[in-house]
Write an enzyme that holds these catalytic residues in place. Sequence first.
Site, PDB file in Angstrom:
ATOM      1  N   CYS A  91       9.308   6.760  -9.747  1.00 51.09           N
ATOM      2  CA  CYS A  91       7.871   6.755  -9.951  1.00 51.09           C
ATOM      3  C   CYS A  91       7.335   8.172  -9.994  1.00 51.09           C
ATOM      4  O   CYS A  91       7.801   9.032  -9.255  1.00 51.09           O
ATOM      5  CB  CYS A  91       7.207   5.991  -8.825  1.00 51.09           C
ATOM      6  N   ARG A 129       6.799  -1.430 -10.708  1.00 50.06           N
ATOM      7  CA  ARG A 129       7.253  -1.524  -9.319  1.00 50.06           C
ATOM      8  C   ARG A 129       6.884  -2.874  -8.728  1.00 50.06           C
ATOM      9  O   ARG A 129       7.588  -3.406  -7.888  1.00 50.06           O
ATOM     10  CB  ARG A 129       6.632  -0.393  -8.501  1.00 50.06           C
ATOM     11  N   LYS A 183      -5.973  -5.396 -11.774  1.00 46.07           N
ATOM     12  CA  LYS A 183      -4.547  -5.374 -12.115  1.00 46.07           C
ATOM     13  C   LYS A 183      -3.669  -5.567 -10.872  1.00 46.07           C
ATOM     14  O   LYS A 183      -2.726  -6.373 -10.886  1.00 46.07           O
ATOM     15  CB  LYS A 183      -4.197  -4.029 -12.769  1.00 46.07           C
ATOM     16  N   ASN A 184      -3.968  -4.847  -9.806  1.00 46.24           N
ATOM     17  CA  ASN A 184      -3.070  -4.899  -8.651  1.00 46.24           C
ATOM     18  C   ASN A 184      -3.169  -6.215  -7.884  1.00 46.24           C
ATOM     19  O   ASN A 184      -2.228  -6.601  -7.199  1.00 46.24           O
ATOM     20  CB  ASN A 184      -3.292  -3.690  -7.744  1.00 46.24           C
ATOM     21  N   ARG A 239      -1.051   0.808 -19.085  1.00 41.55           N
ATOM     22  CA  ARG A 239      -0.473  -0.065 -18.056  1.00 41.55           C
ATOM     23  C   ARG A 239      -1.569  -0.737 -17.240  1.00 41.55           C
ATOM     24  O   ARG A 239      -1.357  -1.802 -16.675  1.00 41.55           O
ATOM     25  CB  ARG A 239       0.383   0.760 -17.087  1.00 41.55           C
ATOM     26  N   ARG A 290       8.205   6.372  -2.962  1.00 37.13           N
ATOM     27  CA  ARG A 290       7.880   4.956  -2.837  1.00 37.13           C
ATOM     28  C   ARG A 290       9.037   4.087  -2.327  1.00 37.13           C
ATOM     29  O   ARG A 290       9.557   3.223  -3.043  1.00 37.13           O
ATOM     30  CB  ARG A 290       7.317   4.436  -4.170  1.00 37.13           C
ATOM     31  N   PRO A 291       9.416   4.286  -1.078  1.00 37.66           N
ATOM     32  CA  PRO A 291      10.482   3.462  -0.495  1.00 37.66           C
ATOM     33  C   PRO A 291      10.039   2.007  -0.326  1.00 37.66           C
ATOM     34  O   PRO A 291       8.833   1.711  -0.382  1.00 37.66           O
ATOM     35  CB  PRO A 291      10.689   4.105   0.885  1.00 37.66           C
ATOM     36  N   ILE A 292      11.013   1.096  -0.110  1.00 37.76           N
ATOM     37  CA  ILE A 292      10.647  -0.307   0.129  1.00 37.76           C
ATOM     38  C   ILE A 292      11.181  -0.795   1.496  1.00 37.76           C
ATOM     39  O   ILE A 292      11.388  -1.977   1.705  1.00 37.76           O
ATOM     40  CB  ILE A 292      11.117  -1.237  -1.022  1.00 37.76           C
ATOM     41  N   ASP A 293      11.386   0.170   2.403  1.00 39.74           N
ATOM     42  CA  ASP A 293      11.951  -0.192   3.712  1.00 39.74           C
ATOM     43  C   ASP A 293      11.102  -1.200   4.481  1.00 39.74           C
ATOM     44  O   ASP A 293      11.629  -2.054   5.191  1.00 39.74           O
ATOM     45  CB  ASP A 293      12.164   1.085   4.549  1.00 39.74           C
ATOM     46  N   GLN A 294       9.781  -1.126   4.332  1.00 39.52           N
ATOM     47  CA  GLN A 294       8.920  -2.047   5.089  1.00 39.52           C
ATOM     48  C   GLN A 294       8.997  -3.471   4.526  1.00 39.52           C
ATOM     49  O   GLN A 294       8.875  -4.447   5.257  1.00 39.52           O
ATOM     50  CB  GLN A 294       7.469  -1.556   5.112  1.00 39.52           C
ATOM     51  N   ILE A 337      -1.519   9.552   0.800  1.00 41.95           N
ATOM     52  CA  ILE A 337      -0.714   8.326   0.583  1.00 41.95           C
ATOM     53  C   ILE A 337       0.592   8.639  -0.158  1.00 41.95           C
ATOM     54  O   ILE A 337       1.658   8.214   0.248  1.00 41.95           O
ATOM     55  CB  ILE A 337      -1.523   7.260  -0.205  1.00 41.95           C
ATOM     56  N   ASP A 375      -5.826   5.843  -5.700  1.00 44.12           N
ATOM     57  CA  ASP A 375      -5.894   5.585  -7.142  1.00 44.12           C
ATOM     58  C   ASP A 375      -7.150   6.176  -7.793  1.00 44.12           C
ATOM     59  O   ASP A 375      -7.315   6.091  -9.010  1.00 44.12           O
ATOM     60  CB  ASP A 375      -5.834   4.069  -7.417  1.00 44.12           C
TER      61      ASP A 375
END
Length: 430
Positions: free
Chosen positions: A117, A93, A22-23, A397, A122-126, A327, A305
């Site tokens: 979430c 996401r 999936k990922n 999902r 779960r930031p998206i700064d990177q 994580i 996971d």
Amino acid sequence: MEQYVIKGGTPLVGEVEIGGAKNAALGILAASIMTDETVLISNMPDVRDTNIMLQAMENIGVLIKRIDRHTVEINASRIHSQVIEGDYVKRIRASYYLLGALLGKYKQGTVVFPGGCAIGARPIDQHIKGFKALGADVDIAHGMVNAKASALKAAHIYMDVVTVGATINVMMASVMAEGQTIIENAAKEPHVVDVANFLNSMGANIKGAGTDVIRIKGVERLHRSEYMIIPDQIEAGTFMFAAAVTKGDITVKNVIPKHLESISAKLIEIGCEVQESDDEVRVVASKRLSHTQVKTLPYPGFPTDMQPQITVALALGQGISIVTESIFENRFKYVDELTRMGANVKVEGNTAIIDGVQKYTGAEITAPDLRAGAALVLAGLSAEGYTLIDDVKYIERGYEDFPEKLQNLGAKIARVDSERDVQKFKLRVG
Ligand code: EPZ
């Protein structure tokens, strides 16, 4: 409301076929819009997240043809909008992968800010740091993330944390940038490598995926490709732990055993027998599990996971086990549900201290998120009596035909949506 009803106590025995990852699929689908030529993708898992991604792509004009349940043909030559919006997109996401893909192809894109979430902030700064380094202006306004560049120029980017999402996103944004981009401290997960391999099959020039330094030489354009997605490491690991917790004997087929090494190692440590061959792994559990310590880490470490699945197993093992989640900060929510089934687990910060019990007892519980939901199913399968799991939409999902695959291994489980169905199930299984 869709629920799973389970009568536990049956050892699971037999073979199970693992689907596409999936990922990896989510990254590959986004990357597929970066060419105007037709792309054929096989081994696509038919799960909610990938279907939402396909829907988001269709909504901006991507032509999607389903060849069969697991094969899609994609043509993105008629994209009419670089804006990905809608409440349904927020639910995954990975919709942010479309931002990297649109930015890389059209030098601009707007994607609804990914929703909250259950497992952490779960930031998206990177991701943003990477896009900016490539020359894009990025801003967040009215719940949308916008990225725009007059030209994308290669950059040397050092990721402050090891992040799968930002590594994949920045890789996509840079494949057609001018010059050589270097991503340092890159994530090494199998799905990062799979997305890189897919991009290379479309003509990209990416080297080093699977190590912590990825080098991307910008190319002019990407072209058609036929590509098969790798097997799902986490689906495979979940079935391996299903053998462990039910004292079963399961052969997981169509896997890459190398991707499962950290999972196999822990199963051996807690007393299971693990046999590997070319593309399958057999797990046999014939005695009570024992205890261990485990810390989730980026690949090749033990995957976050798989953290709920191993906790469910250790909570049945003899002795005290320690599970440390490094994580995500909020990934022990399911422990309350497990406690209702008789587990003895104490969570302190990012650590679970587990005193193994002899057995679980069935209860009415709720799946808080995808992997925790799957882990609670495993608990139900090993428990005495009936377990009813709510909110299985989270499980769906990421797991295709989960109840059916478990039934084929002898599990007594059914998907139900009324009390009447539950009663019918109970009459049938006795
Ligand atoms: C991917 O999420 C997976 N999702 C997750 O799988 C998986 O748990 C996770 O990687 C870790 O392996 C997909 O591939 C779609 P990250 P992702 O960026 O990419 C921090 C499942 O159950 N971080 O590797 O979002 C972040 O907070 C799902 O299938 C930043 O600080 O994870 C976390 O602590 C759940 N800034 C760490 O990095 C950023 O900009 C790793 O996150 C990005 C991330």
